[in-house]
Each structure stands twice: as structure tokens, then as C-alpha cells.
Design an enzyme around this catalytic site. Structure first.
Site, PDB file in Angstrom:
ATOM      1  N   MET A   1       0.819  -1.204   0.000  1.00 26.61           N
ATOM      2  CA  MET A   1       0.000   0.000   0.000  1.00 26.61           C
ATOM      3  C   MET A   1       0.857   1.260   0.000  1.00 26.61           C
ATOM      4  O   MET A   1       0.454   2.279  -0.553  1.00 26.61           O
ATOM      5  CB  MET A   1      -0.906   0.004   1.241  1.00 26.61           C
ATOM      6  CG  MET A   1      -2.261  -0.604   0.967  1.00 26.61           C
ATOM      7  SD  MET A   1      -3.411  -0.384   2.336  1.00 26.61           S
ATOM      8  CE  MET A   1      -3.082  -1.866   3.277  1.00 26.61           C
ATOM      9  N   ASP A  20      11.907   2.251   3.702  1.00 26.89           N
ATOM     10  CA  ASP A  20      11.607   0.830   3.927  1.00 26.89           C
ATOM     11  C   ASP A  20      12.928   0.119   4.224  1.00 26.89           C
ATOM     12  O   ASP A  20      14.011   0.703   4.069  1.00 26.89           O
ATOM     13  CB  ASP A  20      10.938   0.236   2.667  1.00 26.89           C
ATOM     14  CG  ASP A  20      10.095  -1.008   2.971  1.00 26.89           C
ATOM     15  OD1 ASP A  20      10.410  -1.722   3.946  1.00 26.89           O
ATOM     16  OD2 ASP A  20       9.133  -1.256   2.231  1.00 26.89           O
ATOM     17  N   VAL A  44      12.068   0.768  10.999  1.00 33.13           N
ATOM     18  CA  VAL A  44      11.244   1.578  11.901  1.00 33.13           C
ATOM     19  C   VAL A  44      11.481   1.255  13.386  1.00 33.13           C
ATOM     20  O   VAL A  44      11.073   2.015  14.254  1.00 33.13           O
ATOM     21  CB  VAL A  44       9.724   1.447  11.598  1.00 33.13           C
ATOM     22  CG1 VAL A  44       9.374   2.032  10.244  1.00 33.13           C
ATOM     23  CG2 VAL A  44       9.219   0.010  11.735  1.00 33.13           C
ATOM     24  N   ASN A  70       3.319   3.574   7.857  1.00 33.68           N
ATOM     25  CA  ASN A  70       2.636   2.488   7.142  1.00 33.68           C
ATOM     26  C   ASN A  70       3.258   1.104   7.375  1.00 33.68           C
ATOM     27  O   ASN A  70       2.578   0.093   7.211  1.00 33.68           O
ATOM     28  CB  ASN A  70       2.665   2.833   5.639  1.00 33.68           C
ATOM     29  CG  ASN A  70       2.148   1.725   4.765  1.00 33.68           C
ATOM     30  OD1 ASN A  70       0.958   1.454   4.746  1.00 33.68           O
ATOM     31  ND2 ASN A  70       3.044   1.075   4.032  1.00 33.68           N
ATOM     32  N   TYR A 135      -0.935  -9.078  16.567  1.00 33.53           N
ATOM     33  CA  TYR A 135      -1.290  -8.045  15.583  1.00 33.53           C
ATOM     34  C   TYR A 135      -2.406  -7.164  16.145  1.00 33.53           C
ATOM     35  O   TYR A 135      -2.345  -5.938  16.065  1.00 33.53           O
ATOM     36  CB  TYR A 135      -1.726  -8.743  14.291  1.00 33.53           C
ATOM     37  CG  TYR A 135      -1.937  -7.823  13.108  1.00 33.53           C
ATOM     38  CD1 TYR A 135      -0.858  -7.248  12.444  1.00 33.53           C
ATOM     39  CD2 TYR A 135      -3.216  -7.555  12.625  1.00 33.53           C
ATOM     40  CE1 TYR A 135      -1.052  -6.427  11.338  1.00 33.53           C
ATOM     41  CE2 TYR A 135      -3.416  -6.740  11.519  1.00 33.53           C
ATOM     42  CZ  TYR A 135      -2.327  -6.171  10.878  1.00 33.53           C
ATOM     43  OH  TYR A 135      -2.511  -5.357   9.791  1.00 33.53           O
ATOM     44  N   LYS A 139      -2.162  -3.181  16.846  1.00 30.67           N
ATOM     45  CA  LYS A 139      -2.993  -2.230  16.088  1.00 30.67           C
ATOM     46  C   LYS A 139      -3.941  -1.437  17.004  1.00 30.67           C
ATOM     47  O   LYS A 139      -4.294  -0.300  16.695  1.00 30.67           O
ATOM     48  CB  LYS A 139      -3.752  -2.962  14.978  1.00 30.67           C
ATOM     49  CG  LYS A 139      -2.836  -3.518  13.882  1.00 30.67           C
ATOM     50  CD  LYS A 139      -2.048  -2.399  13.160  1.00 30.67           C
ATOM     51  CE  LYS A 139      -1.275  -2.884  11.962  1.00 30.67           C
ATOM     52  NZ  LYS A 139      -0.538  -1.817  11.270  1.00 30.67           N
ATOM     53  N   THR A 170      -2.836  -6.997  -1.016  1.00 32.14           N
ATOM     54  CA  THR A 170      -1.409  -6.639  -0.997  1.00 32.14           C
ATOM     55  C   THR A 170      -0.599  -7.901  -0.704  1.00 32.14           C
ATOM     56  O   THR A 170      -1.181  -8.968  -0.465  1.00 32.14           O
ATOM     57  CB  THR A 170      -1.088  -5.623   0.128  1.00 32.14           C
ATOM     58  OG1 THR A 170      -1.252  -6.290   1.388  1.00 32.14           O
ATOM     59  CG2 THR A 170      -1.965  -4.389   0.078  1.00 32.14           C
TER      60      THR A 170
END
Ligand SMILES: NC(=O)c1ccc[n+]([C@@H]2O[C@H](COP(=O)([O-])OP(=O)(O)OC[C@H]3O[C@@H](n4cnc5c(N)ncnc54)[C@H](O)[C@@H]3O)[C@@H](O)[C@H]2O)c1
Length: 230
Positions: A1, A20, A44, A70, A135, A139, A170
Site C-alpha cells: 500500500m 523501507d 522503523v 505504514n 497483531y 494495532k 497486498t
């Protein structure tokens, strides 16, 4: 994305830094976008990596006014099946990565006098799910950190919102280990389909732009109705 978002930002006249891990095709993606895009290697989870990203971006384009957090990883496993090590890995990338991004980019956004941070969460930051506990935890944290940052950065004219995509076509949803979960979820989507990345891009660009000038600290869901209808 991320690539789809970068494409649209370029079309809207932005200067874009694609960041990235070095092992991805981010560099190629930046090359195809022309002189208003560069690639900078970023992990990150690493503070020094964020510091050098900000330095390189300011040297090339000046102060930053939009940050789209992202990067993310997914592993499909329940609490019983998840090792502590794997749990921490997901939290480190998806949660700590966003904390570090906001922390280290904030001074540059402040210099720009106006800013927008768009944090990519998920519908897993809205509702629980038995199949991907780490996850979900990460999130939900993105959603919480977004609200804390909106409260803290508002006085600097910096808005912070979270985006909660449903199931998007994706590399992440094409991973072998999540196929069963993805198919089961698509059947429950009122619109009966996955979304294309561009359908999330439009929301991200809106939140980055002045068109959303009075929205901050808020969740924006794009999930074909999955979390809203039973
Ligand atoms: N695809 C979906 O259905 C879906 C749904 C909801 C939310 N999301 C979220 O959207 C975001 C983008 O996901 P996607 O579907 O494009 O996934 P993707 O796997 O195609 O892209 C994720 C990107 O994050 C990068 N990344 C991973 N770890 C990193 C690190 N430590 N440092 C820097 N970069 C790192 C990867 O290299 C990759 O380029 C993620 O945060 C994901 O959780 C995706």
C-alpha cells in the site's frame, strides 16, 4: 500500500520519501516516481535509522509536513500458539515503530508550522480476533498512540489520525499462512470483496491534506462494512 500512497502523493504535487528496509523494492519504486521522490533505508524499530531519515529528508526537501506510518508485519496465530519472541517482534515493528516515527519526525513537523500524521492501524485495532493476537494488540496500540499524539501535538498545529483498513489486496494478504483467515473474513464483508490499495490511498491523502483540517485523534475505517454490520 505504501507504493500506491506514494504514487498518489506525487500526482498531488508532494515531494515523497519512500522509506523501507533495504531488502525491498522501495528503491525501484522511488526511481519510477521521478525527481520528486527518493528512497531512504529505514528500519522503523531503530532510533538511529529514524534520525538519519529525518536528516536526509530535510537536506533534500526541507522540513517534513506529512508522515504516513505504514510499515507493518502480520503473523496469524492465537495467544496459545504465539511465542513471546514472536509477540514482541510484532509489537516492536507495528507499535514501537509508530512511536519512534512520531517522536523523531515531530521536531521537523513543528519546523514546518503545520503537519499531518497518518498512522496505519487496521480493523484489528477496532475489534478483536482469535487468530492474530499480537497483531490485534499492536494495532489497538496504534489507535491509542494516535489519540495521545493528537492531544500532545495539537498545539503545534499537527493533526494525527489513524486509518483502519479491512482486507486489502497486498503482499500481506497474499501470505500463505493467512489465506484461511483472509477467505473467512472476505465472506463476512457486506461488500463481499477485498479492496484495492488505491481505495485506502484516497483516505490517506485526504487525511494528509487540508481537506481534513478539523479532524484529529480520530479513527477512519475503510473495511467494506466488516466491523459495522452483523
Ligand atoms: N493488507 C491488508 O489487508 C491490511 C489491512 C489492514 C491494515 N494493513 C496495514 O497496512 C500497512 C501496509 O500493509 P501492506 O498490506 O501494504 O503490507 P506489505 O507487507 O505489502 O507492506 C508492508 C511494508 O512494511 C515494511 N516493513 C516491515 N517491517 C519493517 C521495518 N522494521 N522497518 C521498515 N519497514 C518495514 C515491509 O518491508 C513492507 O514494504 C501495514 O501497517 C498493515 O498492517 C494492511
Amino acid at each position: 500500500m505504501g507504493t500506491t500512497h506514494a504514487n498518489q502523493f506525487i500526482k498531488e504535487g508532494a515531494k515523497v520519501v519512500i522509506a523501507d528496509l533495504g531488502t525491498t523494492n522501495g528503491e525501484k519504486a522511488a526511481e519510477t516516481l521521478g525527481e520528486n521522490a527518493i528512497f531512504v533505508e529505514l528500519d522503523v524499530t531503530d532510533e538511529s535509522s529514524w534520525k538519519s531519515l529525518v536528516e536526509k529528508t530535510e537536506d533534500t526537501f526541507g522540513p517534513i509536513n506529512i508522515l504516513v506510518n505504514n510499515a507493518g508485519i502480520v503473523a496469524s496465530a492465537s495467544i496459545k500458539e504465539t511465542s513471546y519472541e514472536d509477540y514482541k517482534k510484532t509489537i516492536t515493528v507495528n507499535q514501537d515503530g509508530i512511536f519512534l516515527g512520531m517522536k523523531h519526525v515531530h521536531p521537523s513537523l513543528k519546523k514546518a508550522d503545520k503537519g499531518s500524521i497518518v498512522n496505519i492501524s487496521s480493523i484489528s485495532g477496532i475489534v478483536g480476533n482469535p487468530d492474530n493476537s499480537a497483531y490485534v494488540a499492536s494495532k489497538f496500540a496504534v489507535r491509542g498512540l494516535t489519540k495521545a499524539a493528537a492531544a500532545e501535538f495539537g498545539a503545534d498545529n499537527i493533526r494525527v489520525n489513524s486509518v483502519h483498513p479491512g482486507i486489502i489486496r497486498t503482499a500481506m494478504t497474499e501470505q500463505e499462512d493467512v489465506q484461511e483467515m483472509v477467505q473467512a473474513m472476505v465472506e463476512m464483508v457486506p461488500l463481499k470483496r477485498l479492496a484495492e490499495p488505491e481505495e485506502i490511498t484516497d483516505l490517506v491523502v485526504y487525511l494528509a491534506s487540508d481537506e481534513s483540517s478539523y479532524s484529529t485523534g480520530t479513527e477512519f475505517i475503510a473495511d467494506g462494512g466488516l466491523t459495522q454490520i452483523r
